[in-house]
Design a protein around this motif. Structure first.
Motif, PDB file in Angstrom:
ATOM      1  N   THR A  58     -11.667   3.469   1.060  1.00 33.34           N
ATOM      2  CA  THR A  58     -12.240   4.408   0.092  1.00 33.34           C
ATOM      3  C   THR A  58     -13.604   3.938  -0.400  1.00 33.34           C
ATOM      4  O   THR A  58     -14.115   4.477  -1.380  1.00 33.34           O
ATOM      5  CB  THR A  58     -11.303   4.630  -1.109  1.00 33.34           C
ATOM      6  OG1 THR A  58     -10.884   3.350  -1.586  1.00 33.34           O
ATOM      7  CG2 THR A  58     -10.091   5.455  -0.728  1.00 33.34           C
ATOM      8  N   LYS A  90      -7.543  -1.974  -7.228  1.00 33.13           N
ATOM      9  CA  LYS A  90      -6.343  -2.455  -7.898  1.00 33.13           C
ATOM     10  C   LYS A  90      -6.049  -3.871  -7.430  1.00 33.13           C
ATOM     11  O   LYS A  90      -6.464  -4.276  -6.340  1.00 33.13           O
ATOM     12  CB  LYS A  90      -5.171  -1.512  -7.703  1.00 33.13           C
ATOM     13  CG  LYS A  90      -4.839  -1.120  -6.292  1.00 33.13           C
ATOM     14  CD  LYS A  90      -3.706  -0.107  -6.320  1.00 33.13           C
ATOM     15  CE  LYS A  90      -3.023   0.009  -4.988  1.00 33.13           C
ATOM     16  NZ  LYS A  90      -1.899   0.942  -5.027  1.00 33.13           N
ATOM     17  N   ILE A 148     -13.137  10.709   1.463  1.00 28.75           N
ATOM     18  CA  ILE A 148     -12.299  11.689   0.738  1.00 28.75           C
ATOM     19  C   ILE A 148     -13.175  12.324  -0.346  1.00 28.75           C
ATOM     20  O   ILE A 148     -13.412  11.724  -1.393  1.00 28.75           O
ATOM     21  CB  ILE A 148     -11.067  11.023   0.080  1.00 28.75           C
ATOM     22  CG1 ILE A 148     -10.254  10.225   1.097  1.00 28.75           C
ATOM     23  CG2 ILE A 148     -10.189  12.090  -0.591  1.00 28.75           C
ATOM     24  CD1 ILE A 148      -9.011   9.550   0.522  1.00 28.75           C
ATOM     25  N   PHE A 187     -12.941  12.247  -4.595  1.00 30.20           N
ATOM     26  CA  PHE A 187     -11.840  11.300  -4.815  1.00 30.20           C
ATOM     27  C   PHE A 187     -11.676  10.952  -6.297  1.00 30.20           C
ATOM     28  O   PHE A 187     -10.575  11.002  -6.833  1.00 30.20           O
ATOM     29  CB  PHE A 187     -12.077  10.038  -3.982  1.00 30.20           C
ATOM     30  CG  PHE A 187     -10.879   9.146  -3.906  1.00 30.20           C
ATOM     31  CD1 PHE A 187      -9.683   9.619  -3.378  1.00 30.20           C
ATOM     32  CD2 PHE A 187     -10.929   7.831  -4.352  1.00 30.20           C
ATOM     33  CE1 PHE A 187      -8.558   8.797  -3.303  1.00 30.20           C
ATOM     34  CE2 PHE A 187      -9.818   7.005  -4.271  1.00 30.20           C
ATOM     35  CZ  PHE A 187      -8.633   7.487  -3.751  1.00 30.20           C
ATOM     36  N   GLY A 197       0.822  -1.207   0.000  1.00 30.47           N
ATOM     37  CA  GLY A 197       0.000   0.000   0.000  1.00 30.47           C
ATOM     38  C   GLY A 197       0.858   1.261   0.000  1.00 30.47           C
ATOM     39  O   GLY A 197       1.959   1.266   0.556  1.00 30.47           O
ATOM     40  N   PHE A 199      -6.825  10.569   5.293  1.00 29.85           N
ATOM     41  CA  PHE A 199      -8.147  10.290   5.856  1.00 29.85           C
ATOM     42  C   PHE A 199      -8.307  11.114   7.138  1.00 29.85           C
ATOM     43  O   PHE A 199      -7.817  10.744   8.199  1.00 29.85           O
ATOM     44  CB  PHE A 199      -8.307   8.793   6.153  1.00 29.85           C
ATOM     45  CG  PHE A 199      -8.331   7.953   4.910  1.00 29.85           C
ATOM     46  CD1 PHE A 199      -9.502   7.801   4.176  1.00 29.85           C
ATOM     47  CD2 PHE A 199      -7.185   7.325   4.452  1.00 29.85           C
ATOM     48  CE1 PHE A 199      -9.533   7.036   3.022  1.00 29.85           C
ATOM     49  CE2 PHE A 199      -7.203   6.556   3.294  1.00 29.85           C
ATOM     50  CZ  PHE A 199      -8.379   6.413   2.576  1.00 29.85           C
ATOM     51  N   TYR A 210       2.204  13.511  -1.115  1.00 27.51           N
ATOM     52  CA  TYR A 210       1.109  12.552  -0.942  1.00 27.51           C
ATOM     53  C   TYR A 210       1.606  11.110  -1.064  1.00 27.51           C
ATOM     54  O   TYR A 210       1.422  10.315  -0.160  1.00 27.51           O
ATOM     55  CB  TYR A 210       0.018  12.847  -1.987  1.00 27.51           C
ATOM     56  CG  TYR A 210      -1.283  12.100  -1.762  1.00 27.51           C
ATOM     57  CD1 TYR A 210      -2.311  12.668  -1.007  1.00 27.51           C
ATOM     58  CD2 TYR A 210      -1.487  10.835  -2.299  1.00 27.51           C
ATOM     59  CE1 TYR A 210      -3.502  11.990  -0.803  1.00 27.51           C
ATOM     60  CE2 TYR A 210      -2.677  10.150  -2.099  1.00 27.51           C
ATOM     61  CZ  TYR A 210      -3.687  10.733  -1.354  1.00 27.51           C
ATOM     62  OH  TYR A 210      -4.859  10.046  -1.146  1.00 27.51           O
ATOM     63  N   ARG A 236      -6.383  -0.339 -15.408  1.00 24.65           N
ATOM     64  CA  ARG A 236      -5.143   0.391 -15.162  1.00 24.65           C
ATOM     65  C   ARG A 236      -4.083  -0.478 -14.484  1.00 24.65           C
ATOM     66  O   ARG A 236      -2.903  -0.394 -14.807  1.00 24.65           O
ATOM     67  CB  ARG A 236      -5.475   1.603 -14.267  1.00 24.65           C
ATOM     68  CG  ARG A 236      -4.343   2.483 -13.905  1.00 24.65           C
ATOM     69  CD  ARG A 236      -4.818   3.621 -13.011  1.00 24.65           C
ATOM     70  NE  ARG A 236      -4.910   3.235 -11.606  1.00 24.65           N
ATOM     71  CZ  ARG A 236      -3.878   3.031 -10.809  1.00 24.65           C
ATOM     72  NH1 ARG A 236      -2.644   3.176 -11.258  1.00 24.65           N
ATOM     73  NH2 ARG A 236      -4.054   2.681  -9.545  1.00 24.65           N
ATOM     74  N   ILE A 271      -0.470   4.293   1.061  1.00 24.49           N
ATOM     75  CA  ILE A 271      -1.035   5.326   1.933  1.00 24.49           C
ATOM     76  C   ILE A 271      -0.875   5.000   3.423  1.00 24.49           C
ATOM     77  O   ILE A 271      -0.323   5.793   4.174  1.00 24.49           O
ATOM     78  CB  ILE A 271      -2.523   5.563   1.586  1.00 24.49           C
ATOM     79  CG1 ILE A 271      -2.666   5.963   0.110  1.00 24.49           C
ATOM     80  CG2 ILE A 271      -3.135   6.613   2.499  1.00 24.49           C
ATOM     81  CD1 ILE A 271      -1.982   7.264  -0.286  1.00 24.49           C
TER      82      ILE A 271
HETATM   83  C1  GN1 Z   1      -3.181   4.570  -3.254  1.00 21.86           C
HETATM   84  O1  GN1 Z   1      -2.929   2.918  -0.571  1.00 21.86           O
HETATM   85  P1  GN1 Z   1      -3.000   2.274  -1.889  1.00 21.86           P
HETATM   86  O2  GN1 Z   1      -1.648   1.985  -2.433  1.00 21.86           O
HETATM   87  O3  GN1 Z   1      -3.910   1.058  -1.896  1.00 21.86           O
HETATM   88  C2  GN1 Z   1      -4.323   5.565  -3.505  1.00 21.86           C
HETATM   89  C3  GN1 Z   1      -5.105   5.147  -4.730  1.00 21.86           C
HETATM   90  C4  GN1 Z   1      -4.184   5.117  -5.913  1.00 21.86           C
HETATM   91  C5  GN1 Z   1      -3.041   4.167  -5.640  1.00 21.86           C
HETATM   92  C6  GN1 Z   1      -2.029   4.185  -6.746  1.00 21.86           C
HETATM   93  C7  GN1 Z   1      -6.363   6.796  -0.620  1.00 21.86           C
HETATM   94  O4  GN1 Z   1      -3.708   3.319  -2.906  1.00 21.86           O
HETATM   95  O5  GN1 Z   1      -6.147   6.049  -4.980  1.00 21.86           O
HETATM   96  O6  GN1 Z   1      -4.885   4.710  -7.053  1.00 21.86           O
HETATM   97  O7  GN1 Z   1      -2.375   4.502  -4.414  1.00 21.86           O
HETATM   98  N1  GN1 Z   1      -5.185   5.643  -2.328  1.00 21.86           N
HETATM   99  C8  GN1 Z   1      -5.526   6.829  -1.827  1.00 21.86           C
HETATM  100  O8  GN1 Z   1      -1.361   2.983  -6.771  1.00 21.86           O
HETATM  101  O9  GN1 Z   1      -5.168   7.895  -2.330  1.00 21.86           O
END
Ligand code: GN1
Ligand code: MG
Length: 364
Positions: free
Chosen positions: A241, A220, A156, A159, A31, A56, A327, A256, A33
């Motif tokens: 989210t 994803k 968010i 988003f 992840g 968040f 970010y 993607r 975030i």
């Molecule tokens: C972030 O935290 P993670 O890696 O699952 C992001 C997504 C983006 C992604 C890009 C809350 O997700 O929106 O698509 O990175 N999450 C947030 O890989 O911004």
């Protein structure tokens, strides 16, 4: 967000009523975030996460959404008689004070869930079978969430408002806070060429042309748990989210993240291309998983959604590069720029191959 020390994670683990002395085994990667740790207590493993409070802002709202969604998915699993129900849903461990999350002395927000044994996460699809399974799993999520009626907080706002994301990029390029705008003129030009993609989905949703659903919004492949022997996806994770959104945001993110030939930020990212056999498998899985749920328009817009979400992610990475990398965490110079370039390469290839890819969708 800076990575906590293992000691800090270990202290946070003590705030949860785990059986015995918790041991932090190490960080779980994947992840961008939150920060995620694997913890062992007694003979069982747990997942401990420090939530990113810059991203968040309202942790209570995040956790209310999380609990409602986990409960709903758990109920569906039971009522549908799916096998191994206990391995299919995340189980929250309330903190010692009974709350769904807890705050450490430095203001860190921690939550704990059970670790589902014998599973793995995949940063990208390594075979068409992975892509099919990712599509099926998120399609099934879409289908199961049809019956979800609890209110969801907007954790968010805006988003997936692609237009808002584009405006943010343009404002940042104008302001140019760290003096990088001139060096990304070529990328900004490509973004400009595709700007029409920013104004498709939000207006359509606002007009009721496509249904608003409790979408995952971060669909994803890395947000699925796969059984490490059967290769089947057991559970959808990263539910923070989940908000009112569109199934097109989810299938768009799947396109993607599964059909590209390169990692989101790997060294060969700029040569990123579509792998058509992965695309075909993904679409087959998505339509099968979401069977009976998608409207004709939602099916029709599938490829467009893939292009939109790829565009949106390029815009977000490029914005963060221009902001000075606040970010997304970076581990090398121009990391966010390389990520943006990979998304743009994928967007261009998705566009050039549109005709062939639309045929795949029509035949599915
Ligand atoms: C972030 O935290 P993670 O890696 O699952 C992001 C997504 C983006 C992604 C890009 C809350 O997700 O929106 O698509 O990175 N999450 C947030 O890989 O911004
Ligand atoms: Mg994730």
């Amino acid at each position: 967000m800076e990575l906590s020390s293992p000691d800090r994670a270990a202290r946070a683990a003590l705030r949860f009523p785990l059986p015995g002395q918790p041991r932090v085994l190490g960080p779980l990667s994947g992840g961008l975030i939150h920060e995620t740790w694997l913890v062992e207590a007694g003979t069982t493993r747990w997942v401990l996460q420090r939530l990113n409070r810059n991203v968040f802002r309202d942790v209570d709202a995040v956790m209310r959404n999380f609990s409602a969604v986990v409960e709903h998915l758990g109920r569906c699993t039971t009522s549908l008689g799916l096998s191994e129900p206990q391995r299919r849903a995340l189980a929250l461990v309330p903190a010692r004070d009974g709350r769904s999350w807890t705050e450490d002395d430095a203001g860190g927000a921690w939550r704990c869930t059970g670790y589902i044994a014998h599973t793995e996460t995949k940063l990208r699809a390594a075979s068409p079978a992975d892509a099919r399974e990712a599509g099926r799993a998120f399609g099934e999520y879409t289908r199961l969430m049809e019956g979800f009626t609890a209110p969801l907080a907007m954790t968010i706002p805006g988003f997936h408002h692609t237009g808002g994301r584009l405006e943010a990029l343009e404002r940042t390029a104008e302001r140019d806070p760290v003096g990088r705008a001139a060096s990304v003129a070529a990328e900004l030009e490509v973004v400009d060429e595709f700007r029409a993609l920013a104004h498709v989905l939000s207006p359509l949703m606002a007009a009721g042309g496509i249904p608003t659903r409790p979408a995952h919004n971060d669909a994803k492949i890395a947000n699925l748990l796969f059984d490490d022997t059967t290769g089947r996806s057991l559970a959808v994770i990263d539910l923070d989210t989940v908000m009112p959104g569109s199934a097109l945001h989810d299938v768009g993110d799947l396109i993607r993240t599964t059909v590209g030939s390169a990692e989101e930020d790997g060294p060969d990212a700029r040569t990123m291309q579509v792998r058509p056999e992965y695309f075909a498998a993904l679409i087959e899985g998505w339509f099968a998983g979401a069977e009976g749920v998608l409207t004709a328009d939602e099916r029709e817009l599938t490829l467009t959604a893939g292009r939109i979400l790829t565009f949106e992610q390029a815009v977000r990475f490029l914005t963060d590069h221009l902001e000075g990398d606040h970010y997304y965490p970076v581990s090398r110079p121009d990391h966010n720029l390389h990520r943006a370039q990979a998304q743009l390469a994928l967007l261009i290839d998705l566009t050039e191959r549109s005709e062939a890819l639309e045929e795949i969708i029509a035949a599915s």
